[in-house]
Design an enzyme around this catalytic site. Structure first.
Site, PDB file in Angstrom:
ATOM      1  N   ASN B  70       0.837  -1.185   0.000  1.00 10.46           N
ATOM      2  CA  ASN B  70       0.000   0.000   0.000  1.00 10.46           C
ATOM      3  C   ASN B  70       0.870   1.232   0.000  1.00 10.46           C
ATOM      4  O   ASN B  70       1.987   1.233   0.506  1.00 10.46           O
ATOM      5  CB  ASN B  70      -0.947   0.011   1.203  1.00 10.46           C
ATOM      6  CG  ASN B  70      -0.299   0.615   2.420  1.00 10.46           C
ATOM      7  OD1 ASN B  70      -0.225   1.834   2.561  1.00 10.46           O
ATOM      8  ND2 ASN B  70       0.209  -0.232   3.304  1.00 10.46           N
ATOM      9  N   ILE B  72      -0.676   4.628   0.716  1.00  6.77           N
ATOM     10  CA  ILE B  72      -1.781   5.555   0.984  1.00  6.77           C
ATOM     11  C   ILE B  72      -1.225   6.952   1.247  1.00  6.77           C
ATOM     12  O   ILE B  72      -1.804   7.946   0.808  1.00  6.77           O
ATOM     13  CB  ILE B  72      -2.593   5.101   2.226  1.00  6.77           C
ATOM     14  CG1 ILE B  72      -3.007   3.626   2.114  1.00  6.77           C
ATOM     15  CG2 ILE B  72      -3.811   5.981   2.429  1.00  6.77           C
ATOM     16  CD1 ILE B  72      -3.830   3.269   0.937  1.00  6.77           C
ATOM     17  N   GLY B  73      -0.112   7.012   1.960  1.00  7.68           N
ATOM     18  CA  GLY B  73       0.466   8.319   2.278  1.00  7.68           C
ATOM     19  C   GLY B  73      -0.277   9.025   3.401  1.00  7.68           C
ATOM     20  O   GLY B  73      -0.378  10.249   3.415  1.00  7.68           O
ATOM     21  N   LEU B  74      -0.793   8.220   4.353  1.00  9.76           N
ATOM     22  CA  LEU B  74      -1.411   8.778   5.561  1.00  9.76           C
ATOM     23  C   LEU B  74      -2.544   9.764   5.273  1.00  9.76           C
ATOM     24  O   LEU B  74      -2.653  10.803   5.919  1.00  9.76           O
ATOM     25  CB  LEU B  74      -0.351   9.458   6.445  1.00  9.76           C
ATOM     26  CG  LEU B  74       0.723   8.546   7.040  1.00  9.76           C
ATOM     27  CD1 LEU B  74       1.736   9.373   7.834  1.00  9.76           C
ATOM     28  CD2 LEU B  74       0.124   7.481   7.944  1.00  9.76           C
ATOM     29  N   ASN B 128       3.745   6.641  15.504  1.00  4.48           N
ATOM     30  CA  ASN B 128       4.125   6.039  14.221  1.00  4.48           C
ATOM     31  C   ASN B 128       5.358   6.766  13.687  1.00  4.48           C
ATOM     32  O   ASN B 128       5.245   7.820  13.070  1.00  4.48           O
ATOM     33  CB  ASN B 128       2.951   6.137  13.238  1.00  4.48           C
ATOM     34  CG  ASN B 128       3.263   5.508  11.892  1.00  4.48           C
ATOM     35  OD1 ASN B 128       4.364   4.970  11.682  1.00  4.48           O
ATOM     36  ND2 ASN B 128       2.318   5.557  10.981  1.00  4.48           N
ATOM     37  N   CYS B 131       6.246   5.058   9.170  1.00  5.23           N
ATOM     38  CA  CYS B 131       5.455   4.939   7.945  1.00  5.23           C
ATOM     39  C   CYS B 131       6.368   5.115   6.731  1.00  5.23           C
ATOM     40  O   CYS B 131       7.043   6.138   6.607  1.00  5.23           O
ATOM     41  CB  CYS B 131       4.341   5.974   7.891  1.00  5.23           C
ATOM     42  SG  CYS B 131       3.404   5.870   6.350  1.00  5.23           S
ATOM     43  N   GLY B 248       0.874  -9.705   9.787  1.00  5.34           N
ATOM     44  CA  GLY B 248       0.381 -10.898   9.104  1.00  5.34           C
ATOM     45  C   GLY B 248      -0.456 -11.854   9.915  1.00  5.34           C
ATOM     46  O   GLY B 248      -0.611 -13.012   9.530  1.00  5.34           O
TER      47      GLY B 248
END
Lengths: 328, 321
Positions: B70, B72-74, B128, B131, B248
């Site tokens: 992914n 998404i870029g937050l 976080n 990311c 996972g």
């Protein structure tokens, strides 16, 4: 009512649905699954999402398909149309009656329908036409004349041509190879059909370039277009944020909204077609975007997670065609 | 036999150790259509930032073998909307809220922590710092022990004393233990691991990268062995530090594996996309797995894999794979 608030009556449900039938329909497959909860909540334009590959599947992402039809037998069944174009959909095509599938739905906002009788033109590309037939039924219940304009690359890829001819006031078919109906694209004949049918509103579902062109052409007649978009999505329920596209809200602000829960049906003119696949510089939250540029209601509350793309006249409904840029 | 699944997150007792992983459950609202958010251990929110962010262009997603990428870029509404709308909603549903925060400077993290400490009802803050999908990707804080420590120090200093601060670590480092030690020394009350691994996919038809952002974060069952290894290493080095394990998890048995490696709690991520009710299913399965082994308390098996076989052998584990 906002389905995202988990309303028991309208929100999606997760079901273990028994496959009733799988049949070939020209180039496509039609699958009917027993899923009373989804059937009971369904409104035309909504879609479902199927887990593929079984419990130990290496394919983690659900496949989204617009719901073609629901029936009351066996407590409630849903039917969807798909092309076996990738490993996930090929697995699906190999299912047999009595196999069990994990299905969620109905997802997205349904097609809004006119309050007064209006001439409706239903434009479909490929099996993007699948959600148009239940919509046609609902429109006819409201005394709206329904005309169809369906197209595809070849005759075996025009989904529902017979049904359209049987149920529509008129049905116009185009194929790129000329094997059925007129040779060309649906957009080649759109103007002609609009004039002959005296169309008041256009519903469209199919590939993004077709939806874009329908929107551009409809502007000449000042006709509203309700376009059900096809965007690749991972979850279908609004949490993964992969299916976003730039949509202008009723406040004039562009937001990256989710095709799955804010759509898949949007008003054509609200979608910034040429900016799909980008973050427009003036989009809410784009790099360099200033918080003070936005004020009043619908501002910050609408950016990421739950951004409703518009107020009155905003995106009303949705249908997710199953097609994706890459065969899955 | 009922297994005692309770665990602690700082001063808060969680009824069970199954959480949502940040970025995979929004702020809980969408998931509430499929499960009761108060039943799971806690909802870990999508990372909240100071201002709204539109994220990265599409395509943002690629399916890979037993995983997905992914980018998404937050994308998110920002802290104002979160505090106004999302946090109150979570609390009104009786959920425990772990708020994930993300910034691009130490100052932004500090400001976010200040804003959050003024809000009631935050069970924990997850920082976080890992990311992979932000513009300054080369400078992921979690890849540099001193940069990671600077962020954690700033957040810890501005967070209410009774709200624990967890640092979310990246597996894309030479030695995760060094980063973990650095975060704990800077005041982290616990560690969340792992964030996604940086990956990439190229479309054989277009012969170009699938993702508009070219690279993306790899998640899903494909990365579980990496998560188990990271948790194992950090648990061995810092046995008293609480760990939220993610990476996972698809079944209760997967959750048990991370717990045996040293996780006090586990978070379910990509599997939610596959199965929106996965958290409650995994909770039920974990309960069954423990009961089958005659284990009465979850706490008895946290990090159990580190004990010599002679001790673990008291409870003959059945190979059920």
């Amino acid at each position: 009512m906002n389905p995202r608030d988990g309303d028991a009556e309208t929100g999606p449900v997760q079901a273990r649905g028994t496959v009733l039938t799988v049949r070939r329909v020209d180039a496509y497959y039609a699958m009917t699954v027993v899923a009373p909860g989804i059937a009971a909540r369904f409104r035309p334009g909504q879609f479902l999402a199927v887990a593929v590959g079984g419990p130990q599947s290496s394919m983690l992402l659900r496949r989204a398909f617009s719901i073609h039809d629901v029936r009351p037998d066996h407590g409630g069944t849903v039917e969807f149309i798909f092309a076996a174009s990738g490993p996930g959909t090929r697995w699906l095509a190999e299912r047999r009656p009595r196999d069990v599938l994990d299905v969620t739905g109905p997802h997205g906002r349904p097609f809004p329908v006119p309050k007064e009788p209006a001439a409706c033109l239903l434009v479909g590309g490929g099996y993007g036409s699948a959600p148009l037939f239940s919509l046609a039924g609902k429109l006819k219940d409201r005394n709206c004349p329904v005309d169809f304009l369906l197209g595809a690359a070849s005759g075996d890829r025009v989904f529902g041509a017979l049904t359209a001819r049987r149920t529509g006031r008129t049905a116009t078919i185009t194929t790129e190879d000329g094997s059925l109906g007129s040779r060309g694209l649906v957009t080649d004949l759109l103007g002609q059909v609009i004039q002959q049918a005296r169309t008041d509103v256009i519903y469209a579902c199919g590939p993004m370039p077709m939806l874009r062109q329908v929107t551009v052409l409809a502007r000449r007649w000042d006709l509203p277009v309700l376009a059900a978009v096809e965007e690749a999505m991972a979850c279908g329920i609004g949490v993964c944020m992969t299916c976003v596209l730039p949509v202008v809200g009723s406040d004039g602000i562009t937001r990256m909204v989710r095709a799955c829960t804010d759509g898949p049906v949007f008003r054509g003119e609200q979608i910034r077609w040429d900016d799909i696949g980008t973050i427009p510089f003036d989009a809410f939250g784009a790099p360099g975007w200033e918080p003070r540029a936005v004020g009043g209601a619908g501002g910050p509350a609408a950016a990421g997670g739950s951004g409703a793309a518009g107020g009155p006249g905003g995106p009303g409904a949705a249908a997710a065609g199953g097609r994706r840029p890459h065969g899955r | 036999m009922a297994v005692d699944l309770r665990t602690r997150l700082g001063d808060t007792e969680l009824p069970n150790p199954v959480l949502t992983a940040s970025g995979c459950a929004g702020s809980g609202r969408e998931l509430a259509q499929f499960l009761d958010v108060s039943r799971i251990g806690a909802v870990v929110t999508k990372s909240v930032q100071l201002v709204p962010r539109a994220g990265r262009p599409t395509p943002r997603m690629a399916e890979t073998a037993s995983g997905m990428l992914n980018s998404i870029g937050l994308q998110g509404p920002g802290i104002d909307a979160f505090l106004q709308r999302d946090l109150p909603w979570l609390l009104s549903r009786g959920a425990r809220a772990v708020v994930s925060i993300a910034g691009s400077t130490v100052g932004e993290y500090a400001e976010l922590a200040t804003r959050l400490s003024a809000a009631a009802g935050v069970t924990a803050v997850e920082v976080n710092i890992s990311c992979p999908n932000v513009a300054e990707r080369g400078q992921v804080f979690a890849c540099d022990p001193s940069a990671a420590a600077a962020v954690i120090d700033a957040v810890r200093a501005r967070t209410r004393y009774d709200v624990p601060v967890f640092a979310k670590l990246s597996p894309d480092v030479t030695d995760i233990v060094t980063v973990a030690r650095s975060c704990v020394a800077a005041g982290a009350d616990g560690l969340s691991m792992i964030n996604t691994l940086l990956g990439m996919a190229i479309d054989p038809v277009t012969m170009r990268p699938v993702l508009a952002g070219q690279t993306g974060g790899l998640s899903g069952p494909a990365i579980r062995p990496v998560a188990v290894r990271c948790i194992w290493q950090v648990r061995a080095a810092l046995p008293d530090v609480p760990i939220i394990g993610m990476g996972g998890i698809r079944t209760g048995q997967d959750a048990l594996e991370l717990i045996l490696a040293g996780a006090w709690m586990v978070a379910v991520g990509t599997t939610i996309f596959h199965d929106p009710s996965a958290c409650v299913r995994i909770l039920r399965e974990l309960d069954d797995e423990l009961a089958q082994r005659g284990i009465e308390r979850l706490a008895d098996v946290v990090g159990l894999a580190h004990e010599p076989q002679a001790m673990a052998g008291r409870r003959p584990a059945r190979n059920t794979r």
